[in-house]
Design an enzyme around this catalytic site. Structure first.
Site, PDB file in Angstrom:
ATOM      1  N   ASP A 172      46.400  37.871  45.867  1.00 15.41           N
ATOM      2  CA  ASP A 172      45.119  37.174  45.721  1.00 15.41           C
ATOM      3  C   ASP A 172      45.287  35.768  45.148  1.00 15.41           C
ATOM      4  O   ASP A 172      44.769  34.800  45.707  1.00 15.41           O
ATOM      5  CB  ASP A 172      44.152  37.977  44.845  1.00 15.41           C
ATOM      6  N   ARG A 174      42.991  37.806  28.003  1.00 13.22           N
ATOM      7  CA  ARG A 174      42.168  36.895  28.809  1.00 13.22           C
ATOM      8  C   ARG A 174      41.679  35.658  28.074  1.00 13.22           C
ATOM      9  O   ARG A 174      41.781  34.547  28.601  1.00 13.22           O
ATOM     10  CB  ARG A 174      40.988  37.663  29.434  1.00 13.22           C
ATOM     11  N   ASP A 205      37.661  41.255  34.106  1.00 10.91           N
ATOM     12  CA  ASP A 205      38.424  40.050  33.797  1.00 10.91           C
ATOM     13  C   ASP A 205      37.699  38.772  34.206  1.00 10.91           C
ATOM     14  O   ASP A 205      37.777  37.763  33.512  1.00 10.91           O
ATOM     15  CB  ASP A 205      39.813  40.127  34.441  1.00 10.91           C
ATOM     16  N   SER A 248      47.016  49.116  41.308  1.00 12.47           N
ATOM     17  CA  SER A 248      46.762  47.803  40.736  1.00 12.47           C
ATOM     18  C   SER A 248      47.205  47.883  39.290  1.00 12.47           C
ATOM     19  O   SER A 248      46.722  48.717  38.530  1.00 12.47           O
ATOM     20  CB  SER A 248      45.274  47.471  40.830  1.00 12.47           C
TER      21      SER A 248
END
Ligand code: ARG
Length: 405
Positions: free
Chosen positions: A16, A97, A126, A177
């Site tokens: 991605d 994050r 996220d 993932s």
């Protein structure tokens, strides 16, 4: 019209974020894409990732070591806060994050970018954490989120990348993932999407299975100063080494796995597997240290506020006012959280077996059942007379009502 001229993109090397590079340039007219890949102790080789971004068309590819601030500014406050989202998840992904967002903004300033970008989809937590953090730190910067808008399936995304010379993922792609850093691994998707399917052993990397763990238990002692872990088994360690050692010890005894259904910010439930051996061990030890050194009312109040702290970090509000206010409270409680907690690790369990502190509020002369007992037993009856008075009055009134119907 171009959405931005110069963009700093949070880059992981995955499909991605790689496709984001040509997409930003060719679909959204961005002139320059500068990528940033963070080293959070995940153990990936960063040089191939750096090169990959250039191959995908980045004009500059930056990597940065954020391990030390990740531990001291994010993991350690979480330990002091005993932060466990929904009582279980120690926020290993969530904590990274705001740090990445902060660094993205710094780089955007350094290179004179007018936007930052990330490759999060529109369904996860996220994106919330990045967007809110960037909005707080740099309201003038645009946040571009191609993967949230392009509406391509996995296959279409890969095909799009191929058009711009991105190699399609070679080896048979893992169905999972996975997000990882020094604090742990978060694993979802593939067979795990069925909440009734037991996670296969292959998903784990930091912890061994209960079955494979040594038959012999191991005792570890964790030393705290002002609510921060400073030593393991009597050896003083810097924060990063301490986390690594806690990971190694807990992981080797199969301690630190979680399998949970959690409630995401965007309103859906998801099933996630975590392994966060060191962080869970240290939070358990820290809670125990507090139980010996904090007054009852402070401890109870703190336990309630801890839930709010974990919620707001999960929900992306790291740079918000409640976080700031709660940190003030937590900071104020930690000065006496000093001492040592001893924990026995054995086949998936971590059991506290001892604690000691120079700031202990445990008073042996009060607690003892022996001859040294200093507690005035006779004083209890007056206390109980007053303490129970409202209950006796209420119960009596209820009886009277009962008699009168
Ligand atoms: N659910 C976790 C969180 O919101 C982890 C998210 C990333 N997980 C993943 N498997 N990629 O913090």
């Amino acid at each position: 019209m171009a959405r931005a001229n110069k963009v700093v993109l949070a880059y992981s090397g995955g499909v991605d974020t790689s496709v984001c590079i040509p997409y930003l340039k060719h679909e959204w007219g961005v002139e320059e894409v500068i990528t940033f890949a963070a080293d959070l102790g995940q153990g990936d080789e960063l040089e191939p990732i750096r090169q990959k971004a250039l191959d995908a068309g980045a004009s500059q590819s930056l990597v940065g070591d954020l391990i030390e601030p990740f531990i001291t500014e994010f993991a350690f406050p979480a330990i002091r806060a005993n932060a466990l989202y929904e009582g279980r998840y120690p926020l290993s992904t969530a904590l990274a994050r705001p740090l990445i967002a902060r660094r993205l903004v710094e780089i955007a300033r350094e290179v004179g970018a007018d936007a930052v970008a990330h490759g999060c989809t529109g369904k996860g937590n996220d994106q919330v954490r990045f967007d809110v953090a960037i909005g707080a730190l740099a309201p003038d910067l645009k946040v571009l989120t191609p993967a949230r808008e392009w509406g391509m399936s996995r296959e279409e995304t890969i095909a799009y990348g191929e058009r711009y010379g991105l190699p399609s993922p070679v080896s048979k792609r893992s169905p999972y993932s996975i997000d990882l850093n020094l604090l742990g691994r978060s694993i979802e998707a593939g067979p795990l999407e069925d909440p009734d399917v037991e996670p296969p052993e292959e998903v784990f990397a930091m912890t061994c299975s209960t079955e494979a763990a040594p038959a012999q238990p191991e005792l570890v002692s964790i030393g705290f100063e002002a609510g921060l872990p400073v030593s393991i088994n009597g050896q003083r360690l810097d924060p990063v080494s301490l986390i690594r050692e806690a990971n190694r010890l807990a992981g080797s005894h199969g301690v630190g796995r979680l399998d949970m259904i959690e409630n995401r910010v965007v309103g859906i439930k998801s099933r996630e597997i975590y392994e966060t051996p060191g962080l869970l061990l240290l939070i358990q030890a820290h809670q125990e240290m507090e139980s010996l050194t904090l007054a009852a009312d402070v401890l109870r109040t703190k336990r309630q506020l801890e839930m709010q702290w974990a919620d707001l970090v999960y929900q992306g509000l790291w740079f918000g006012p409640l976080k700031d206010a709660l940190d003030g409270f937590i900071e104020r409680t930690q000065a006496t959280v000093n001492g040592t907690v001893r924990i026995k690790l054995h086949r998936g369990s971590a059991t506290v077996v001892g604690r000691s502190s120079s700031d202990s509020l445990y008073e042996p002369d009060m607690a003892t059942y022996g001859a040294e007992d200093q507690f005035d037993h006779r004083a209890a009856s007056g206390f109980i007379y007053v303490w129970g008075l409202p209950t006796r009055l209420w119960a009596a009134a209820k009886r009277r009502r009962g008699h009168h119907g």
